[in-house]
Enzyme design. Structure first.
Site, short mmCIF file in Angstrom:
data_model
loop_
_atom_site.label_atom_id
_atom_site.label_comp_id
_atom_site.label_asym_id
_atom_site.label_seq_id
_atom_site.Cartn_x
_atom_site.Cartn_y
_atom_site.Cartn_z
N ALA A 82 -33.59 14.11 -8.16
CA ALA A 82 -34.60 13.10 -7.85
C ALA A 82 -34.33 12.47 -6.48
CB ALA A 82 -34.60 12.02 -8.94
N GLN B 298 -35.73 13.85 -16.02
CA GLN B 298 -34.93 13.33 -17.13
C GLN B 298 -35.58 12.14 -17.86
OE1 GLN B 298 -30.79 12.83 -15.68
NE2 GLN B 298 -31.32 14.31 -14.09
N VAL C 7 -21.73 21.94 -3.75
CA VAL C 7 -20.74 21.36 -2.86
C VAL C 7 -19.38 21.50 -3.54
CG1 VAL C 7 -19.89 19.22 -1.82
CG2 VAL C 7 -22.36 19.70 -1.88
N CYS D 288 -29.98 5.06 -16.92
CA CYS D 288 -30.99 4.45 -17.79
C CYS D 288 -30.35 3.80 -19.02
CB CYS D 288 -32.05 5.45 -18.23
SG CYS D 288 -33.52 4.58 -18.80
N LYS E 169 -29.04 2.56 -12.87
CA LYS E 169 -29.10 3.94 -12.39
C LYS E 169 -30.32 4.61 -13.00
CE LYS E 169 -24.11 4.51 -11.60
NZ LYS E 169 -24.18 4.39 -10.12
N THR E 170 -31.42 4.60 -12.25
CA THR E 170 -32.70 5.10 -12.75
C THR E 170 -33.46 5.82 -11.64
OG1 THR E 170 -33.73 3.00 -12.14
CG2 THR E 170 -33.01 3.21 -14.43
N ALA F 140 -36.42 5.11 -11.11
CA ALA F 140 -37.17 4.00 -10.52
C ALA F 140 -36.41 3.42 -9.33
CB ALA F 140 -37.42 2.92 -11.57
N CYS G 121 -36.45 0.04 -16.43
CA CYS G 121 -36.12 0.70 -17.67
C CYS G 121 -37.25 0.46 -18.67
CB CYS G 121 -34.81 0.11 -18.18
SG CYS G 121 -34.12 1.04 -19.52
P1 FAD Z 1 -30.16 13.85 -10.69
O1 FAD Z 1 -31.65 13.73 -10.78
O2 FAD Z 1 -29.38 13.99 -11.93
O3 FAD Z 1 -29.85 14.97 -9.64
C1 FAD Z 1 -28.55 15.32 -9.21
C2 FAD Z 1 -28.64 16.72 -8.61
O4 FAD Z 1 -27.42 17.05 -7.97
C3 FAD Z 1 -28.90 17.79 -9.66
O5 FAD Z 1 -30.00 18.57 -9.28
C4 FAD Z 1 -27.61 18.59 -9.68
O6 FAD Z 1 -27.81 19.97 -9.97
C5 FAD Z 1 -27.10 18.38 -8.27
N1 FAD Z 1 -25.65 18.56 -8.14
C6 FAD Z 1 -24.68 18.21 -9.01
N2 FAD Z 1 -23.48 18.58 -8.55
C7 FAD Z 1 -23.69 19.17 -7.36
C8 FAD Z 1 -22.84 19.77 -6.39
N3 FAD Z 1 -21.51 19.84 -6.55
N4 FAD Z 1 -23.40 20.28 -5.27
C9 FAD Z 1 -24.73 20.22 -5.06
N5 FAD Z 1 -25.58 19.68 -5.96
C10 FAD Z 1 -25.07 19.16 -7.08
N6 FAD Z 1 -34.91 6.76 -15.04
C11 FAD Z 1 -36.02 5.98 -14.97
O7 FAD Z 1 -36.38 5.54 -13.89
N7 FAD Z 1 -36.77 5.69 -16.08
C12 FAD Z 1 -36.45 6.18 -17.30
O8 FAD Z 1 -37.14 5.91 -18.27
C13 FAD Z 1 -35.29 7.01 -17.42
N8 FAD Z 1 -34.94 7.52 -18.62
C14 FAD Z 1 -33.89 8.41 -18.70
C15 FAD Z 1 -33.60 8.98 -19.92
C16 FAD Z 1 -32.58 9.91 -20.05
C17 FAD Z 1 -32.29 10.51 -21.39
C18 FAD Z 1 -31.83 10.27 -18.90
C19 FAD Z 1 -30.73 11.29 -19.00
C20 FAD Z 1 -32.10 9.67 -17.66
C21 FAD Z 1 -33.12 8.74 -17.56
N9 FAD Z 1 -33.43 8.12 -16.33
C22 FAD Z 1 -34.53 7.29 -16.24
C23 FAD Z 1 -32.49 8.22 -15.18
C24 FAD Z 1 -32.91 9.19 -14.09
O9 FAD Z 1 -33.19 10.46 -14.62
C25 FAD Z 1 -31.80 9.29 -13.06
O10 FAD Z 1 -31.41 7.99 -12.65
C26 FAD Z 1 -32.23 10.08 -11.83
O11 FAD Z 1 -32.50 11.41 -12.18
C27 FAD Z 1 -31.17 10.00 -10.73
O12 FAD Z 1 -31.43 10.89 -9.67
P2 FAD Z 1 -30.25 11.60 -8.90
O13 FAD Z 1 -30.90 12.47 -7.90
O14 FAD Z 1 -29.24 10.61 -8.49
O15 FAD Z 1 -29.54 12.50 -10.01
#
Ligand code: FAD
Length: 410
Positions: free
Chosen positions: A13, A43, A78, A161, A305-306, A308, A340
């Protein structure tokens, strides 16, 4: 090493939204996204998969179609960060070099921290909405249960979340209530946290549902072991009298694992004391490496951590990255917004939106959202508006209502 102006570690995201935002602001810049997964998951939709509202397929799309035009997709993981050399090491042994690095690798679900849990996931009534493949099993268990004991657990913070562990429970209870079996099911919520929800303003509305569904609530109670074959969960409960170990048998267990920074981050020079990337909470720039930024779940900030939060962080990072590239100080700031949507029953949500320090930050006027009470409008937003907003606006760099706050005229 291959060289890019901007390297983004992680195409989830946060990585995708930031890349799209940067490329909209400065097309033609050289930008790489390092992402090993061929599939991207929405997610936030998994709560609704576990609640029987969405199909799992609605929450995943090929990464290919989400990489913004103009970005180079590096299909590697990475393997290590070398910030002193402005390099990132990849799994295949090669390295990339950058002018600016954005860390967006998300966090790691530490299933192995609870002995016995990993082995029994997906069997013996043990499930979790925190995994794509298990969320459908949650709904299957909810539909199958007519009597017995259902346990729902939440680990210590930080987790992504923070409301999701109890959302799973409320949707299950609502389904059982509608089927007329809730009175035959004993439901308990064990959370390691000292309060039902981190922002006190939302607790009263949630407590109404705890009482309505007859949920046995245990604060400061941590799941520490699972015996799937015997269907027994072990908790460590802390009260003023001390900590005791308690065993409870179950028919259904919805478990949420502790969540930690990825080892490549926590073992690197980028990590703060908690293992997450040490960044300034407002500018999201690293506290010691001026050419490194972080956002999303991997950032060591105190916001919820969302996705949003990512929606508001991505434009801030995009603006500050481009400023840094031009040799300027950061100009945009993030106020800690996160949201949330607490699914307290099918069709109604308490939409918790707040910034750093738990300050309420409703997007819509509070009279529309009835303050901190559950509304049908918030459910409609979650089910019908948020998914297209995510896929078509946020991940594509269309920044509806999230123009970053610019502090020093950029
Ligand atoms: P992610 O979207 O998890 O992406 C991380 C990326 O990094 C992945 O694609 C992964 O493959 C990649 N990666 C990992 N390791 C490496 C590496 N070594 N090298 C290169 N790439 C790597 N948020 C809301 O806003 N509202 C909600 O209602 C909500 N409900 C949720 C319910 C559940 C059950 C869950 C699990 C999450 C929920 N969330 C919600 C939270 C939201 O999904 C996360 O906060 C959001 O996806 C964070 O984005 P991110 O890019 O930091 O992490």
């Amino acid at each position: 090493p291959r060289r890019f102006n901007i390297v983004i570690a992680g195409g989830g995201a946060a990585g995708l939204a930031t890349a799209a935002s940067i490329l909209r602001r400065r097309p033609g810049i050289s930008l790489a996204i390092i992402e090993p997964s061929p599939t991207h998951f929405y997610q936030p939709g998994w709560t609704l998969v576990g609640g029987g509202v969405f199909t799992p397929e609605q929450t995943k799309r090929p990464e290919e179609g989400l990489i913004p035009a103009g970005a180079t997709w590096v299909r590697q993981a990475v393997a290590g960060f070398l910030p002193d050399r402005r390099e990132v090491a990849l799994d295949d042994g090669t390295t990339l070099s950058y002018d600016i690095l954005v860390v967006a690798t998300g966090l790691v679900l530490d299933w192995s921290a609870i002995p016995g849990l990993a082995e029994t996931l997906g069997r013996n009534g043990v499930t979790s909405n925190y995994r794509y493949d298990l969320a459908p099993y949650t709904w299957q268990l909810v539909q199958g249960l007519t009597r017995g004991t259902a346990l729902f657990t939440q680990p210590p913070m930080p987790i992504k979340c923070a409301g999701a562990p109890q959302k799973a429970m409320y949707l299950a209870c609502d389904a059982w209530r509608r089927r007329g079996v809730l009175t035959d099911i004993s439901v308990a919520f064990d959370t390691a946290t000292p309060a039902l929800f981190g922002v006190p303003a939302f607790v009263p509305a949630l407590m109404t549902y705890i009482e309505r569904y007859g949920i046995d609530l245990h604060l400061r109670s941590k799941l520490v072991a699972v015996d799937g074959d015997r269907r027994v969960a072990t908790f460590e409960r802390t009260t003023t009298e001390g900590t005791t170990r308690i065993e409870r048998s179950f028919d259904m267990l919805h478990a949420v694992p502790p969540q930690i920074a990825p080892a490549i981050v926590s073992s690197s020079a980028l990590a703060g004391a908690d293992g997450f990337v040490a960044v300034d909470p407002a500018t999201l720039r690293h506290t010691s490496f001026a050419d490194v930024f972080a956002l999303g779940d991997v950032a060591g900030t105190s916001n919820a951590k969302t996705a949003a939060a990512v929606r508001k962080q991505a434009p801030v990072v995009a603006v500050n990255v481009l400023a840094a590239l031009d040799g300027k100080a950061p100009v945009a700031t993030y106020d800690g917004y996160g949201a949330c949507p607490l699914t307290v029953e099918r069709g109604r949500i308490v939409l918790a939106e707040f910034g750093y320090g738990g300050k309420l930050e409703p997007t819509l006027p509070l009279w529309l959202l009835r303050g901190t009470q559950p509304t049908r409008l918030a459910w409609f937003l979650k089910e019908k508006i948020m998914p297209p907003l995510y896929w078509h606006a946020m991940l594509r760099g269309h920044e509806l209502m999230v123009a970053p706050r610019i502090t020093q005229g950029a």
